[in-house]
Scaffold this active site. Structure first.
Site, PDB file in Angstrom:
ATOM      1  N   GLU A  23       0.835  -1.215   0.000  1.00 51.76           N
ATOM      2  CA  GLU A  23       0.000   0.000   0.000  1.00 51.76           C
ATOM      3  C   GLU A  23       0.864   1.258   0.000  1.00 51.76           C
ATOM      4  O   GLU A  23       0.573   2.219  -0.712  1.00 51.76           O
ATOM      5  CB  GLU A  23      -0.932   0.012   1.214  1.00 51.76           C
ATOM      6  CG  GLU A  23      -1.994  -1.069   1.203  1.00 51.76           C
ATOM      7  CD  GLU A  23      -2.840  -1.040  -0.054  1.00 51.76           C
ATOM      8  OE1 GLU A  23      -3.135   0.053  -0.560  1.00 51.76           O
ATOM      9  OE2 GLU A  23      -3.190  -2.127  -0.550  1.00 51.76           O
ATOM     10  N   ASP A  47       3.775  -4.146  -5.859  1.00 53.26           N
ATOM     11  CA  ASP A  47       4.258  -5.447  -5.381  1.00 53.26           C
ATOM     12  C   ASP A  47       5.788  -5.474  -5.385  1.00 53.26           C
ATOM     13  O   ASP A  47       6.415  -5.897  -4.413  1.00 53.26           O
ATOM     14  CB  ASP A  47       3.744  -6.584  -6.293  1.00 53.26           C
ATOM     15  CG  ASP A  47       2.299  -6.953  -5.989  1.00 53.26           C
ATOM     16  OD1 ASP A  47       1.798  -6.543  -4.929  1.00 53.26           O
ATOM     17  OD2 ASP A  47       1.681  -7.651  -6.821  1.00 53.26           O
TER      18      ASP A  47
END
Ligand SMILES: [Zn+2]
Length: 419
Positions: A281, A362
């Site tokens: 995030e 990611d």
């Protein structure tokens, strides 16, 4: 007799729904095929039983999604074809006699708002208490559901009321330069709501409590320090009062940034896994995805108002939709329906950008957490709790998915399953 303009709109809107249904059908066929499930089961080490459960959920949502999409489209098109907009306009004009363009506009929007709320309500109710309940996700009581509806309506009345008053006043008074003033005003309004969201709006629906001192907090601060993210606080949100789906996000603009963890996430995962999800995030933030999103939003809003300013004088469009003639509220209603068709065509492009950002976040997370495998484990647990299918038809995914299918994400991370 329906006008050509309205017939064209109806035809295009049905064509859009046919494409959407075809994509959904392709997807449900694709995920049901055992050959396609095989790789996910092997690479990700997901059990057959778990895949079957996810598949049942996906199929249920597919049937219900199709049913509600077609019913709601039928309502809308029938309403337009029978001249519904004209009835609403005449009712508002008669209820408020005199020359009050702002009040007339607000009244028309209020009536349309009530109509769409009433038609959508049964679908929302069924989704929560039948579909989610059947698959064991629903944690909401009937009382909680109705309370949410009351809050939603209240918020729509206040925020929608302010926004429409500002917008219609600008359109009514600012002459031909209205469109760029409206552009700045609406963009300012959306920034303000984003600013108020964490402190004023989100607490209306959920309880936020600060994260207790302890290992998790220490680890999160360590991560935030490492990647130079200044958070004003970390809160736990009581998401479990509504559903068992887990998540984490950060919220706020202008130095009011907060990290929010769903209690469902913290309960189902190890400390390192929560940190890994958070690293992803925060990756969105550090890689400026949020800032680019704002900039894109700024220009899309501008383009939309400019296009609207060009369409404003096309009187036949208003009359085809049953309205008496040119009006500012009419322009917002009629042309936003046409712009919706354009939005549908743009959808794959915004999905593409979003999926690319997911891969980048990611990769960012993997660089910043102790062990690469942890993020993969965490994403698998998230999938397990939300029972989403780890695969999807490439076309369906290309069109809609803001997040790549789990199998693709984990392959990009070189993840090999087996916990
Ligand atoms: Zn993400």
């Amino acid at each position: 007799m329906l006008s050509t303009i309205l017939l064209a709109f109806i035809a295009l809107r049905i064509a859009q729904q046919v494409i959407e249904s075809a994509l959904a059908y392709l997807n449900v066929k694709y995920v049901s095929n055992p050959a396609n499930q095989k790789e996910a089961k092997e690479v990700l080490a997901i059990s057959g039983e778990s895949i079957d459960k996810s598949l049942a959920y996906a199929k249920d949502r597919y049937s219900f999604g199709q049913f509600s999409a077609w019913i709601q489209l039928a309502y809308t098109l029938l309403f337009l074809a029978l001249g519904g907009l004209g009835y609403v306009e005449r009712f508002a004009l008669e209820a408020i006699p005199g020359d009050h363009p702002l009040l007339h506009g607000l009244a028309v929007f209020a009536i349309l708002g009530v109509l769409s709320f009433v038609t959508e309500l049964p679908f929302g109710y069924y989704h929560t208490f039948v579909i989610e309940e059947r698959h064991g996700f629903n944690r909401q009581t009937k009382k909680g559901f109705w309370l949410d509806q009351v809050k939603n309506v209240g918020l729509a009345v206040v925020l929608g009321g302010i926004l429409l008053t500002v917008l219609l006043s600008i359109m009514n008074r600012m002459g031909s330069s209205w469109w760029w003033i409206a552009w700045l005003a609406v963009f300012g309004f959306s920034l303000m709501t984003a600013w108020l969201y964490p402190t004023l709006l989100a607490p209306l629906f959920n309880k936020f409590s600060p994260l207790d001192e302890g290992d998790l907090k220490a680890e999160i601060f360590l991560l935030a320090q490492k990647i130079e993210f200044q958070a004003e606080g970390i809160s736990i949100m009581d998401a479990s009062t509504r559903s068992s789906h887990g998540n984490a996000y950060f919220t706020g603009v202008f130095g009011k940034k907060r990290i929010v963890l769903f209690d469902t996430l913290v309960k189902s995962m190890s400390l390192q896994e929560v940190v890994a999800v958070l690293a992803h995030e925060l990756g969105h933030f550090k890689l400026h995805h949020v800032r680019w999103g704002l900039i894109r939003g700024f220009f899309t809003t501008g383009l939309m108002f400019y296009a609207l300013s060009l369409c404003l004088s096309l009187e036949s469009f208003y009359q085809s939709f049953g309205l008496a003639g040119i009006s500012n509220y009419g322009a917002l209603i009629v042309f936003s329906m046409w712009f919706g068709l354009v939005g549908f065509l743009i959808q794959p492009f915004s999905s593409l950008i979003s999926r690319r950002h997911e891969f980048q976040a990611d990769a960012f997370a993997l660089q910043n957490i102790a062990e690469g495998k942890t993020l993969g484990d965490a994403l698998l647990k998230l999938r397990e709790t939300s029972h989403s299918m780890p695969i999807s038809h490439p076309w369906y995914s290309a069109f809609y998915h803001s997040h790549p299918p789990l199998l693709e994400r984990l392959k990009a991370m070189n993840y090999i399953g087996g916990r």
